[in-house]
Structure formats: C-alpha cells, structure tokens
Design an enzyme around this catalytic site. Structure first.
Site, PDB file in Angstrom:
ATOM      1  N   ASN A   1      66.417  -6.779  45.448  1.00  0.00           N
ATOM      2  CA  ASN A   1      66.183  -7.676  44.306  1.00  0.00           C
ATOM      3  C   ASN A   1      66.901  -9.008  44.512  1.00  0.00           C
ATOM      4  O   ASN A   1      68.058  -9.025  44.943  1.00  0.00           O
ATOM      5  CB  ASN A   1      66.742  -6.977  43.051  1.00  0.00           C
ATOM      6  CG  ASN A   1      66.317  -7.603  41.749  1.00  0.00           C
ATOM      7  OD1 ASN A   1      65.117  -7.796  41.518  1.00  0.00           O
ATOM      8  ND2 ASN A   1      67.273  -7.908  40.883  1.00  0.00           N
TER       9      ASN A   1
ATOM     10  N   ASP B   1      62.798 -14.855  32.759  1.00  0.00           N
ATOM     11  CA  ASP B   1      63.091 -15.698  31.591  1.00  0.00           C
ATOM     12  C   ASP B   1      62.778 -17.130  32.002  1.00  0.00           C
ATOM     13  O   ASP B   1      62.823 -17.468  33.183  1.00  0.00           O
ATOM     14  CB  ASP B   1      64.526 -15.523  31.048  1.00  0.00           C
ATOM     15  CG  ASP B   1      65.625 -15.555  32.094  1.00  0.00           C
ATOM     16  OD1 ASP B   1      65.437 -16.164  33.174  1.00  0.00           O
ATOM     17  OD2 ASP B   1      66.706 -14.993  31.832  1.00  0.00           O
TER      18      ASP B   1
ATOM     19  N   GLU C   1      70.772  -9.583  45.414  1.00  0.00           N
ATOM     20  CA  GLU C   1      71.253 -10.938  45.746  1.00  0.00           C
ATOM     21  C   GLU C   1      72.098 -11.009  47.023  1.00  0.00           C
ATOM     22  O   GLU C   1      73.202 -11.545  47.012  1.00  0.00           O
ATOM     23  CB  GLU C   1      72.037 -11.519  44.556  1.00  0.00           C
ATOM     24  CG  GLU C   1      71.228 -11.543  43.276  1.00  0.00           C
ATOM     25  CD  GLU C   1      71.928 -12.255  42.121  1.00  0.00           C
ATOM     26  OE1 GLU C   1      73.115 -12.598  42.252  1.00  0.00           O
ATOM     27  OE2 GLU C   1      71.275 -12.458  41.090  1.00  0.00           O
TER      28      GLU C   1
HETATM   29  C1  XIL Z   1      73.725 -11.047  33.889  1.00  0.00           C
HETATM   30  C2  XIL Z   1      73.825 -10.468  32.487  1.00  0.00           C
HETATM   31  O1  XIL Z   1      72.666 -10.803  31.793  1.00  0.00           O
HETATM   32  C3  XIL Z   1      75.041 -11.005  31.782  1.00  0.00           C
HETATM   33  O2  XIL Z   1      75.221 -10.332  30.540  1.00  0.00           O
HETATM   34  C4  XIL Z   1      76.284 -10.843  32.649  1.00  0.00           C
HETATM   35  O3  XIL Z   1      77.367 -11.477  32.019  1.00  0.00           O
HETATM   36  C5  XIL Z   1      76.064 -11.438  34.012  1.00  0.00           C
HETATM   37  O4  XIL Z   1      74.914 -10.845  34.602  1.00  0.00           O
HETATM   38  N1  XIL Z   1      70.969 -11.708  38.112  1.00  0.00           N
HETATM   39  C6  XIL Z   1      71.132 -10.352  37.930  1.00  0.00           C
HETATM   40  C7  XIL Z   1      71.623  -9.841  36.619  1.00  0.00           C
HETATM   41  O5  XIL Z   1      70.774  -9.570  38.809  1.00  0.00           O
HETATM   42  O6  XIL Z   1      72.399  -8.702  36.760  1.00  0.00           O
HETATM   43  C8  XIL Z   1      72.397 -10.899  35.870  1.00  0.00           C
HETATM   44  O7  XIL Z   1      72.698 -10.386  34.566  1.00  0.00           O
HETATM   45  C9  XIL Z   1      71.603 -12.171  35.804  1.00  0.00           C
HETATM   46  C10 XIL Z   1      71.350 -12.707  37.171  1.00  0.00           C
END
Ligand code: XIL
Length: 464
Positions: free
Chosen positions: A202, A267, A160
């Site tokens: 990513n 998701d 990100e």
């Molecule tokens: C999320 C997790 O699912 C949560 O449990 C945590 O609180 C926050 O992070 N993008 C990503 C992931 O790359 O690491 C994130 O995961 C969701 C968004």
C-alpha cells in the site's frame, strides 16, 4: 497542519481529464440503481469501505452512516504497530478486536492496516536496528496476522516503503536498513500466519504513472516472477484539486501483473472539483476488472485526518455531499465484474504453482529418483526465508517429501504449502493435498522461515 499531507498534495500531477474507459472482457455493462454506496458497489462485484476510528463507534450519527453505506472497514489506527505491540512482546488487540466484532455483527469485511510501516512504530522499535529489528518486525507480522487469522480479507503487509520524488527507490527507514529483502520476508511471514488473507502493498503519491509508482510496479513484477506471495496493491489516493489523466492506466498496469488493486484511503480536497475527482476515481476503479473496492479514509468531513479540507463524502451532520451523489452515480453506471476464479489460491504463492485445471497425471510408479529440489534463500543475521522448488522427474509424482539438514542453532518457525516434521536438525517437508501430484517435469514451490542460519542447506527430494 500535517507536513506529510502538504508534500503529497504538492506532488499531485496537475492534470484533470476524462478517464478513458478501457474495459476488458471480464467487465459486464449493466446500469443499476443502488441507493447506498455498499449496495451499488456490491451490484458491481466490489466493496465500498471506510476507515474507522475506534472512539467513533459510540457516535450514533457516525455508526448509522457506517452501517448503512459501507460493507468494508479498516482501522484508522488500531491495528498499527504502536497500537498492537506497545512494548516488545506485549500485544494489545483491544481496538482491533472491537472493530472486527463490529464488522462481523454488521456484515462488513475487514482490511488489516498495517503490519509494517516506517511511521507509528512503538518507541522500542524506533530505537532498534539490524538483526534485532529484523527479528522483531517479522515476529510482529507473525503474531498480529496470527491473532487476526481468518478475520481479515486483505492485509496491508507493508505500507509506504517507497520514496517520493523522482528516484523510484525505496524510502530510507530503520526497516529498509535491515536489508532490501525486508518486504518479501514480511509477505512470506504474513502468508504463513494467515494463509487465507490477501496480502497487499500500500502506498500514496501513486495516483498515475510516475517514478514512485513505477518503482513499486517493478517490485511487484519482480515479486510475481519469483513467487513472493503478493496478491494486491493499494493506492491510497489522498488527492488534491486535480486527478492525473493516467490514474486508471496506472491501476490497469498493476492489474496486468496479476494482482488485484484497490483504492484504499481515498479523500479529496474540497472545492469546485471535489465531486468530479471522486467520480473520476470511482469510474477508474470500475473500468479495471481487478479493482475490487474503494475505501474512503473516514466517514464524515469532521472524522477526517485532513482537518479543514472537508475531504470526505458526508457532512458532519450526516448529510450526503455532492461528492456522495457523484460516487453513487459512478458506481451505478459502471461495469460490473464477476470475481475472477483465476486468482491464485492463498497458500500457493508464485507463478510456477501448477494451475488447478491441470489434469492429474496418470499414476506414476514410485521411485527414489522421482523428483529434485532446489532452494533459494533470503537470509539476514539471525533468520532466513527459504523458497524450495520441487521438480518431478519423468515419471511424475503422487506425493513428495523434501529433507533438509539445518546447521546447529537453526530452527524452522513457519512453513507454507508443505507440512514440516521436526524443526531442527533434519527436517522433512511433505506435500499438502493440492501439490503432491505432479506431471513429468512439473514444478511446485513451498517455503519455510526460520531463525539462525540455513546457509549451504542442500535439499533432497523423494517421490512416492
Ligand atoms: C493517519 C490517521 O488517519 C491519523 O489518525 C493518524 O494520526 C496518522 O495516520 N497513510 C496511511 C494511514 O497509511 O495510516 C494514515 O492514517 C494516513 C496516511
């Protein structure tokens, strides 16, 4: 309610449509009848993965589904910076190691997530900046990738780093403020620490051809042209109620740069379209020969970070949802791939590396003028990454070595695609077994990373 998620869903392109089936020569079209996600994906040369929360590994319903359906795992949180280095220099691998053990015992590959990210940094790193942060972040990459060396199929090296919206630019962050080359420095450090892992970038909101995905595309193209060791791009795919019609075309344009692509955090908002969107994403991956796998961000709806969105493939009870069946059918219907033998070897970054099929040159006579070397430096205060290009002279080489004399205070900490002798003063780099023999005029590259400054170093090349 997670604000970041709301932002993501708001910018999802609102166009649902059939995805064009643009097959390439390497796809083979055979329907199959797998009855689990992992079996059906494997029949088509892909993996099917899930993000795993460490504490769920003691939940029987969860683990039963995880092991029956998934042959790849990624730590939902356990390998992030705040988890692995809670205090500077004190590394904690308990959660990550537990996941790796689970995977090894159950025949699952492991995706590493994530070495550097602007979120979920430990407090000490959030409070750092400049060269201190640059050194700390590169050290973090080196330490964590070294700890898990040989156990990780692919690492999300950087997560990100691009901004949402129309700029196509990097996101502002403490990491970005250490210098625009922070991403490539991270990839070089990860390659040096675990040469066998595929190294990925990513991101999210990259679910079609848009300003953000184009910014990333331009970075990957630049990295490939300069030999920065990037092997793959992950598309998180946290989706709302529609799928962009150019979702597949976007994956394909990245694949055409010579990197693998994966769906890494899938998701989808529940509702009428959920099963169709899951199927559309699966079909898109199957239709892109370099799309090597799909990971859903969790197992059951109640395991999902998206709370009440019911965004995954299984109900809390463990029952399969309609979306599960649509994904399974799309996997079974999709074309297969034979994993490509042309993927560049993990320790040979860059398009200038000679392909393995190049016939060895006839034995050239040894000579002191048999090669030349040039160096390109990415420097920051307190450290540097050097890429060295070795070009054979008219007689070719059987082997080569390159010497550099570092300024006082500078020291080599990592080397790839060569072996270093010494680390300070005059350091001599010798070819490794696969890049010593060069035909006349042929070029190979190696690199090294160090602390201090390497400004002004002039390499000398000697052929044997
Ligand atoms: C999320 C997790 O699912 C949560 O449990 C945590 O609180 C926050 O992070 N993008 C990503 C992931 O790359 O690491 C994130 O995961 C969701 C968004």
């Amino acid at each position: 309610m997670n604000h970041k998620r709301v932002l993501r869903l708001a910018v999802t392109v609102a166009a649902t449509g059939a995805l064009a089936a643009g097959m390439t020569m390497t796809l083979t079209s055979t329907a199959s009848a797998g009855t689990t996600l992992k079996a059906s994906a494997a029949e088509k040369g892909r993996y099917f993965g899930a993000a795993v929360a460490g504490q769920k590994l003691s939940d029987n319903t969860y683990v039963t589904i995880l092991n029956r359906e998934f042959n790849s795992v990624v730590a939902e949180n356990d390998m992030k910076w705040d988890a692995t280095e809670p205090q500077q220099g004190r590394f904690v691998y308990t959660g990550g190691d537990r996941l790796v053990s689970h995977a090894q015992a159950n025949g699952q590959s492991v995706r590493g997530h994530a070495l550097l990210w602007y979120q979920q940094q430990p407090g000490w790193a959030q409070n750092m900046s400049g060269s201190a942060l640059r050194s700390a972040m590169i050290n973090h990459v080196t330490q964590v990738a070294t700890h898990f060396r040989g156990k990780i199929h692919s690492w999300d090296v950087v997560n990100e780093a691009f901004a949402d919206g129309n700029s196509g630019a990097r996101r502002d962050s403490n990491l970005q403020r250490t210098g625009n080359d922070w991403i490539e420095a991270a990839f070089y450090a990860a390659r040096a620490a675990d040469p066998g892992a595929k190294l990925c970038y990513n991101d999210y909101n990259t679910d079609g051809i848009n300003a953000k995905s184009t910014g990333i595309y331009n970075m990957v193209r630049d990295f490939r042209s300069r030999g920065v060791p990037i092997d793959c791009v992950g598309f998180q795919s946290h989706l709302g109620t529609s799928l962009a019609s150019d979702y597949q075309a976007n994956l394909q344009r990245f694949a055409d740069l010579g990197v693998d692509v994966q769906i890494t955090e899938l998701d989808v908002m529940s509702g009428g379209n959920q099963a169709n969107i899951f199927a559309g994403v699966t079909r898109a991956c199957m239709n892109v020969s370099r799309c090597t796998g799909i990971t859903t961000w969790g197992v059951r709806d109640c395991d999902s970070w998206r709370g009440s969105d019911n965004a995954l493939l299984f109900e809390c009870s463990g029952n399969k949802k309609a979306a599960y069946t649509s994904v399974l059918n799309a996997l079974n219907a999709g074309p297969g791939i034979t994993p490509s033998p042309t993927t560049p070897g993990p320790t040979t970054p860059g398009p200038t590396t000679p392909p393995p099929t190049t016939p060895p040159p006839t034995t050239p006579p040894p000579g002191p003028d048999g090669c030349t070397a040039s160096v390109s430096l990415n420097s920051w205060t307190g450290g540097f990454v050097a890429s060295v290009k070795v070009t054979a002279g008219s007689a070719g080489t059987n082997g080569w070595n390159v010497s550099v004399t570092l300024p006082g205070g500078a020291s080599v900490t990592n080397t790839w695609s060569a072996t270093a002798s010494g680390s300070t003063g005059t350091v001599r780099f010798t070819n490794v077994n696969y890049n010593g023999r060069l035909g006349a005029g042929q070029v190979t590259e190696f690199g090294f990373q160090g602390t201090g400054s390497a400004a002004g170093v002039t390499p000398t090349c000697t052929a044997s």
